[in-house]
Motif scaffolding. Structure first.
Motif, mmCIF file in Angstrom:
data_model
loop_
_atom_site.group_PDB
_atom_site.id
_atom_site.type_symbol
_atom_site.label_atom_id
_atom_site.label_comp_id
_atom_site.label_asym_id
_atom_site.label_seq_id
_atom_site.Cartn_x
_atom_site.Cartn_y
_atom_site.Cartn_z
ATOM 1 N N ALA A 175 11.115 35.903 -4.370
ATOM 2 C CA ALA A 175 11.505 37.238 -4.733
ATOM 3 C C ALA A 175 10.896 38.264 -4.144
ATOM 4 O O ALA A 175 9.602 38.115 -3.681
ATOM 5 C CB ALA A 175 11.699 37.268 -6.258
ATOM 6 N N GLN A 177 14.924 28.877 -4.494
ATOM 7 C CA GLN A 177 13.814 29.564 -4.821
ATOM 8 C C GLN A 177 12.885 28.855 -6.280
ATOM 9 O O GLN A 177 13.694 28.193 -6.979
ATOM 10 C CB GLN A 177 14.006 30.756 -5.432
ATOM 11 N N TYR A 194 15.657 38.698 -0.020
ATOM 12 C CA TYR A 194 14.477 37.846 -0.322
ATOM 13 C C TYR A 194 13.458 37.596 0.633
ATOM 14 O O TYR A 194 13.985 37.649 1.851
ATOM 15 C CB TYR A 194 15.064 36.173 -0.671
#
Length: 68
Positions: free
Chosen positions: A68, A5, A40
Motif C-alpha cells: 500500500a 498484497q 499500489y
C-alpha cells in the motif's frame, strides 16, 4: 492478472484497461470505467502458465505483488 498484497489475493482482473503497471516508477494503478480507483507500489511480478487438462485449456497469469 492477480493483485497480491501480504500473500493474499486482493483482486483479479481480466481486462488490460483495468490495471496499468508503470514499471519505471513501480506503480500499479487500478481503474474502473476509466477512473483511477486505487494505487499500489509494485514489489515484484511473476508470470505463470496454468494448464487445465480437464478443460483442455491453458492460461497465462500475471501476479503483481504490491504494498500500500
Amino acid at each position: 492478472m492477480q493483485i497480491i498484497q501480504n500473500s493474499k489475493i486482493i483482486g483479479v482482473y481480466h481486462l488490460p484497461e483495468e490495471v496499468i503497471v508503470r514499471l519505471h516508477s513501480k506503480i500499479v494503478e487500478i481503474y474502473d470505467d476509466g477512473t483511477l480507483i486505487e494505487t499500489y507500489s509494485l514489489v515484484k511480478r511473476n508470470v505463470s502458465w496454468l494448464e487445465n487438462t480437464y478443460a483442455d485449456s491453458s492460461e497465462i497469469v500475471l501476479d503483481l505483488h504490491v504494498k500500500a
